[in-house]
Enzyme design. Structure first.
Site, PDB file in Angstrom:
ATOM      1  N   LYS A   1      75.643  68.540  25.933  1.00 24.32           N
ATOM      2  CA  LYS A   1      74.773  67.972  26.968  1.00 24.32           C
ATOM      3  C   LYS A   1      75.547  67.756  28.267  1.00 24.32           C
ATOM      4  O   LYS A   1      75.007  67.893  29.360  1.00 24.32           O
ATOM      5  CB  LYS A   1      74.153  66.672  26.474  1.00 24.32           C
TER       6      LYS A   1
ATOM      7  N   ARG B   1      74.865  71.310  12.404  1.00 20.05           N
ATOM      8  CA  ARG B   1      74.287  71.442  13.732  1.00 20.05           C
ATOM      9  C   ARG B   1      73.792  72.872  13.953  1.00 20.05           C
ATOM     10  O   ARG B   1      74.208  73.791  13.264  1.00 20.05           O
ATOM     11  CB  ARG B   1      75.324  71.117  14.805  1.00 20.05           C
TER      12      ARG B   1
ATOM     13  N   GLU C   1      69.494  59.853  22.727  1.00 18.56           N
ATOM     14  CA  GLU C   1      69.919  59.055  23.871  1.00 18.56           C
ATOM     15  C   GLU C   1      69.254  59.660  25.108  1.00 18.56           C
ATOM     16  O   GLU C   1      69.345  60.873  25.323  1.00 18.56           O
ATOM     17  CB  GLU C   1      71.435  59.066  24.047  1.00 18.56           C
TER      18      GLU C   1
END
Length: 588
Positions: free
Chosen positions: A306, A296, A42
């Site tokens: 983020k 992750r 994104e």
């Protein structure tokens, strides 16, 4: 036969579980033997090393098995996205050494997704809900208790169609309505309890401008985008495991929708519904997308959120997304990490089904190992003190050759000059020395790298200022001990020190970076993450010196300041104001 089996087993062990799944699909002939992956960021921030792990897998699998990997920006939320992020993500992927086959955007499919949503409404599988977000959340229930149906769940199809069109107008009020899929309010998977698939956002989109006022949710757009593109393997992180059934459900409904399109069962086709606008692979040996999840990447002494990283930037707690203390790819590049060292680190920690906290020291070891092969060896004095060699002729200088990299003879040498007055590190002298102090002290000998053996004056070792701080050190040199001469082999107890000629050394600013956070796992701490920042994560030394040879070095060049660590010129550096960033020390 037994030898073949052993070889096959060894090959299997060398593959990650993700690669093994892909290999099995190929051997089974799925998707006509085609491999297509995608990296779908994104564009709402800069990518960090956690994204780099996904990049290595998405692009790496495609490369390994002769497939393609596309780059797709999931730009479904214009409140957070812009072209700056798009451009920097592309730059970071290139720096890591990967190349995409095509660039796509979720916004490429807004027309298709809208038409699909209309089809869901007509099928009685979606409805417009006018409750507040708080009311909808309250009605969701719990994992052990079913949810409560919305009072708008059974409103007439025609009314839903009218309201859905109204949602996509400039007059629509944000938060006043959402479109929800009508699935199962009692499903133990909370994601199935009539998920929101469209919401009103009255902010211009970075690509489509003001054309849209109503945007699809990620869970609704993601799987369909994969399907439109013919993606064979959706490789993502473990938090998407509970989303997978919903991903599959929406794709199942999309297949039904496309089947009706193919058979001409849908009237009043819009241009966006034209079959020619769909990826041809959908209709040619396409078995659908296999989603595979891996762990992750988490690092000690940093955060991967983020949202938190953006807060650090916005609140000026760091100097931008590319601050060398940040775990962003551009921050690591600016700090002087090599792309290969980042990839080697990701390779070394591997891919599993279990989340873990990786020690930052492992990343630093990978950087150190790679830079040892690449970095040019130079001299820099970070905390200087003057050294005068009293028996060296005044006004005389000598040129000496310094090896650029002992690990690679092809890197050659460069010239350094020696003179009567030098700079050395303040820590390399002690007026009253401990017994084990092997550097310069009254009466002690040391070697100056690439030059001579010197001995500190016993009677007058140094001068001091009014505060008692050493200003000048005095020593004599052995003229027969220059490197390469027979006398150079004379054994001494002292260490070899680096130095600079004070006549031509260049002033430099040196930025010493340390861990961004003061505690090992800030992501798990309940305190505000701002309180956990390391106050000493950046120390600026503005009275350092470097060789003249460094004047032409550029950002991204790999340097080893001998005896100190690895460094790189910063993007702020100019010929008139040299700035260097410390990448990592020589030892852990």
């Amino acid at each position: 036969m037994e030898e073949k089996n052993i070889a096959a087993n060894e090959e299997k062990k060398s593959l990650s579980f993700v690669e093994q799944f892909v290999k099995e699909d190929l051997e089974a002939g799925k998707n006509g033997g085609r491999i297509q992956t995608r990296f779908p960021p994104e564009p709402n921030g800069y990518i960090h090393i956690g994204h780099a792990k996904a990049i290595c897998m998405d692009f790496g699998v495609a490369e390994e098995f002769g497939g393609v990997c596309n780059l797709r920006f999931d730009d479904t939320n214009p409140t957070k996205e812009n072209t700056e992020y798009v451009e920097n993500i592309m730059s970071d992927i290139k720096w890591l050494g990967f190349h995409w086959e095509n660039v796509y955007y979720a916004s490429d499919y807004f027309e298709k997704l809208w038409d699909f949503a209309v089809w869901l409404i007509k099928k009685g599988l979606a409805y417009v809900d006018e409750q507040t977000s708080e009311q909808i959340a309250e009605q969701k229930g719990t994992p052990t208790q079913p949810g409560t149906a919305s009072p708008f769940r059974d409103r007439p199809i025609e009314e839903n169609l009218r309201l859905f069109e109204q949602m996509n107008t400039p007059e629509a009020v944000e938060g006043s309505m959402v479109l929800r899929a009508k699935l199962d309010m009692a499903n133990p998977n909370m994601h199935f309890r009539d998920p929101i698939i469209y919401r009103i956002i009255q902010i211009p989109h970075h690509r489509t401008g003001t054309k849209w006022h109503c945007y699809p949710m990620y869970d609704f757009a993601h799987g369909q985008s994969d399907y439109f593109e013919g993606v064979t393997h959706s490789i993502c992180t473990l938090e998407f495991v509970p989303h997978r059934p919903l991903y599959d459900k929406f794709v199942e409904l999309l297949r039904e929708y496309i089947e009706e399109l193919k058979n001409g069962k849908i009237e009043d086709l819009k241009e966006s519904q034209n079959l020619q606008s769909f990826n041809p692979s959908i209709f040619q040996s396409y078995d659908g997308t296999r989603q595979i999840e891996f762990n992750r990447l988490n690092l000690t002494y940093t955060v991967m959120s983020k949202r938190k990283l953006k807060a650090l930037v916005d609140e000026k707690l760091v100097n931008g997304w590319d601050d060398p203390r940040m775990p962003t790819v551009c921050g690591m590049r600016r700090r002087g990490y090599s792309s290969q060292s980042v990839r080697n680190f990701i390779d070394s920690i591997g891919y599993t089904k279990f989340d873990a906290l990786n020690d930052y020291a492992l990343l630093e070891a990978s950087v150190r190992d790679d830079l040892n092969k690449k970095a040019c060896r130079v001299s820099a004095v970070l905390n200087p003190v003057k050294l005068v060699i009293t028996n060296y002729p005044e006004g005389q200088t000598e040129e000496m050759q310094a090896v650029n990299n002992p690990e690679n003879e092809a890197d050659g040498t460069h010239t350094i000059t020696f003179s009567r007055e030098l700079w050395i590190e303040r820590d390399d002298f002690m007026e009253v020395a401990e017994k084990k102090f092997m550097r310069l002290a009254p009466g002690k000998e040391v070697r100056l790298k690439n030059a001579y053996i010197i001995k500190c004056d016993e009677n007058h070792p140094c001068d001091k200022d009014a505060e008692g701080r050493v200003t000048t050190i005095y020593a004599t040199y052995d003229p027969e001990s220059r490197s390469g001469m027979p006398g150079a082999n004379r054994k001494i107890k002292g260490k070899t020190l680096h130095w600079l000629n004070s006549q031509d050394a260049l002033k430099a600013e040196v930025r010493i970076y340390d861990k961004l956070f003061a505690i090992e796992n800030p992501g798990a701490d309940e305190r505000d993450f701002r309180e956990l920042l390391n106050p000493d994560s950046l120390v600026v030394l503005d009275n350092s010196y470097v060789e003249p040879y460094l004047k032409e070095k550029k950002a991204g060049d790999f340097l080893q300041f001998q005896r100190i660590g690895y460094f790189t010129p910063d993007i702020d550096s100019t010929p008139d104001h040299l700035v260097f960033n410390k990448t990592v020390g020589l030892k852990s």
